[in-house]
Design a protein around this motif. Structure first.
Motif, PDB file in Angstrom:
ATOM      1  N   ILE A 100       0.833  -1.200   0.000  1.00  0.00           N
ATOM      2  CA  ILE A 100       0.000   0.000   0.000  1.00  0.00           C
ATOM      3  C   ILE A 100       0.870   1.254   0.000  1.00  0.00           C
ATOM      4  CG2 ILE A 100      -1.643   1.349   1.354  1.00  0.00           C
ATOM      5  CD1 ILE A 100      -2.911  -1.013  -0.050  1.00  0.00           C
ATOM      6  N   GLU A 101       1.929   1.219   0.818  1.00  0.00           N
ATOM      7  CA  GLU A 101       2.840   2.364   0.884  1.00  0.00           C
ATOM      8  C   GLU A 101       3.475   2.640  -0.474  1.00  0.00           C
ATOM      9  OE1 GLU A 101       5.316   5.424   1.783  1.00  0.00           O
ATOM     10  OE2 GLU A 101       3.738   4.619   3.072  1.00  0.00           O
ATOM     11  N   GLU A 103       2.254   1.842  -3.445  1.00  0.00           N
ATOM     12  CA  GLU A 103       1.232   2.337  -4.371  1.00  0.00           C
ATOM     13  C   GLU A 103       0.913   3.802  -4.095  1.00  0.00           C
ATOM     14  OE1 GLU A 103      -3.315   1.197  -5.810  1.00  0.00           O
ATOM     15  OE2 GLU A 103      -2.142  -0.191  -4.579  1.00  0.00           O
ATOM     16  N   VAL A 104       0.793   4.158  -2.819  1.00  0.00           N
ATOM     17  CA  VAL A 104       0.513   5.551  -2.458  1.00  0.00           C
ATOM     18  C   VAL A 104       1.659   6.454  -2.885  1.00  0.00           C
ATOM     19  CG1 VAL A 104       0.214   7.132  -0.520  1.00  0.00           C
ATOM     20  CG2 VAL A 104      -1.051   4.986  -0.566  1.00  0.00           C
ATOM     21  N   SER A 105       2.904   5.986  -2.681  1.00  0.00           N
ATOM     22  CA  SER A 105       4.067   6.790  -3.074  1.00  0.00           C
ATOM     23  C   SER A 105       4.084   7.039  -4.578  1.00  0.00           C
ATOM     24  CB  SER A 105       5.361   6.083  -2.650  1.00  0.00           C
ATOM     25  OG  SER A 105       5.445   5.980  -1.250  1.00  0.00           O
ATOM     26  N   ILE A 107       1.462   7.075  -6.560  1.00  0.00           N
ATOM     27  CA  ILE A 107       0.379   8.000  -6.890  1.00  0.00           C
ATOM     28  C   ILE A 107       0.783   9.431  -6.569  1.00  0.00           C
ATOM     29  CG2 ILE A 107      -1.961   8.714  -6.244  1.00  0.00           C
ATOM     30  CD1 ILE A 107      -2.642   5.761  -5.916  1.00  0.00           C
ATOM     31  N   LEU A 108       1.397   9.637  -5.389  1.00  0.00           N
ATOM     32  CA  LEU A 108       1.824  10.977  -5.006  1.00  0.00           C
ATOM     33  C   LEU A 108       2.919  11.491  -5.933  1.00  0.00           C
ATOM     34  CD1 LEU A 108       1.878  10.681  -1.108  1.00  0.00           C
ATOM     35  CD2 LEU A 108       0.193  11.835  -2.534  1.00  0.00           C
ATOM     36  N   LYS A 111       1.181  12.513  -9.132  1.00  0.00           N
ATOM     37  CA  LYS A 111      -0.094  13.199  -8.939  1.00  0.00           C
ATOM     38  C   LYS A 111      -0.306  14.301  -9.972  1.00  0.00           C
ATOM     39  CE  LYS A 111       1.687  16.411  -5.438  1.00  0.00           C
ATOM     40  NZ  LYS A 111       1.523  16.904  -4.057  1.00  0.00           N
TER      41      LYS A 111
END
Length: 250
Positions: A100-101, A103-105, A107-108, A111
């Motif tokens: 998850i970390e 994937e979030v990284s 995306i950010l 962005k």
């Protein structure tokens, strides 16, 4: 997060033990890290810490024990045994959080590209013009700068690396009649020393940038011109500048 950056290839290989010894500001999240063995000891609580009180040991076990030391040793052994048994669950949860970390990284990190594509219909990866690619980064903030003519001057200087002059003294009329006209914003990029061929090439290179600025920043009721000059206004023009482009007069 740090393990994901330092050992990205180990994301699905870590084995985790949650020791349940975390105290804010007094202990680190990771007690030990062994990349060679793929083992991590975390100070945080794992699945064992989520079990209800009294499920593992009787609350009165130590108080009613005839030999408290032996009872404490037995409880410690039982906790270590359960910790080993529940390690696969903690490991799965840890790997899931790492995924998850990551994937979030991502995306950010992307962005700006996502915002441009989903909300503005602009594909940064597909855009080939280098000037337009630079100016695209301003689109998420475009509502703040749309119609700001001095901002256009600053932006042109930033992305081209040359001095830019802005002239707002002109009026535009298709019929050359004073009855109907629009205010005109003229921007001149000062690039000295261009040959006639270089001048023509540079003017053509500005076409995508000119259209992008006209569409996204310039108000609809303001005429817009973007050209190139070899000298700033106020300087005496030479023979090569009389026609506003570089030419050779014999």
């Amino acid at each position: 997060m740090l393990l994901g950056y330092m050992y990205p290839e180990m994301q699905n290989k870590w084995s985790v033990k949650c020791m349940g010894t975390f105290y804010r500001n007094y202990s680190s999240d990771a007690l030990s890290v062994n990349p060679a063995a793929g083992e991590v000891e975390l100070s945080r609580d794992g699945f064992l810490g989520l079990l209800p009180q009294g499920m593992i040991s009787d609350n009165e076990e130590l108080r009613t024990a005839k030999d408290p030391v032996a009872a404490h040793n037995e409880m410690s052994w039982r906790n270590r045994l359960l910790l080993e048994a529940l390690s696969p669950i903690d490991t799965f949860a840890f790997r899931y959080r790492m995924a998850i970390e990551k994937e979030v990284s991502e995306i950010l990190h992307d962005k700006t590209k996502i915002l441009l594509k989903e909300y503005f219909g602009q594909d940064l990866d597909a855009e080939k013009d280098p000037f337009v690619r630079k100016i695209m980064a301003w689109l998420p903030h475009i509502t703040r700068y749309r119609g700001d003519l001095p901002f256009v001057k600053m932006l042109l200087e930033a992305i081209t690396g040359y001095k830019v002059e802005m002239d707002l003294s002109h009026r535009f009329s298709e019929s050359e009649s004073p009855r109907a006209w629009l205010p005109e914003a003229r921007y001149s990029i000062i690039i000295p020393g261009l040959t006639a061929e270089e001048f023509k090439s540079r003017i053509e290179e500005l076409d995508p940038l000119r259209e992008f600025i006209r569409e996204w920043i310039i108000p609809y009721d303001v005429a817009f011109e973007l050209d190139i000059r070899s000298h700033p206004s106020g300087e005496k023009a030479g023979f090569n500048d009389i026609l506003n482009y570089n030419s050779d007069i014999q």
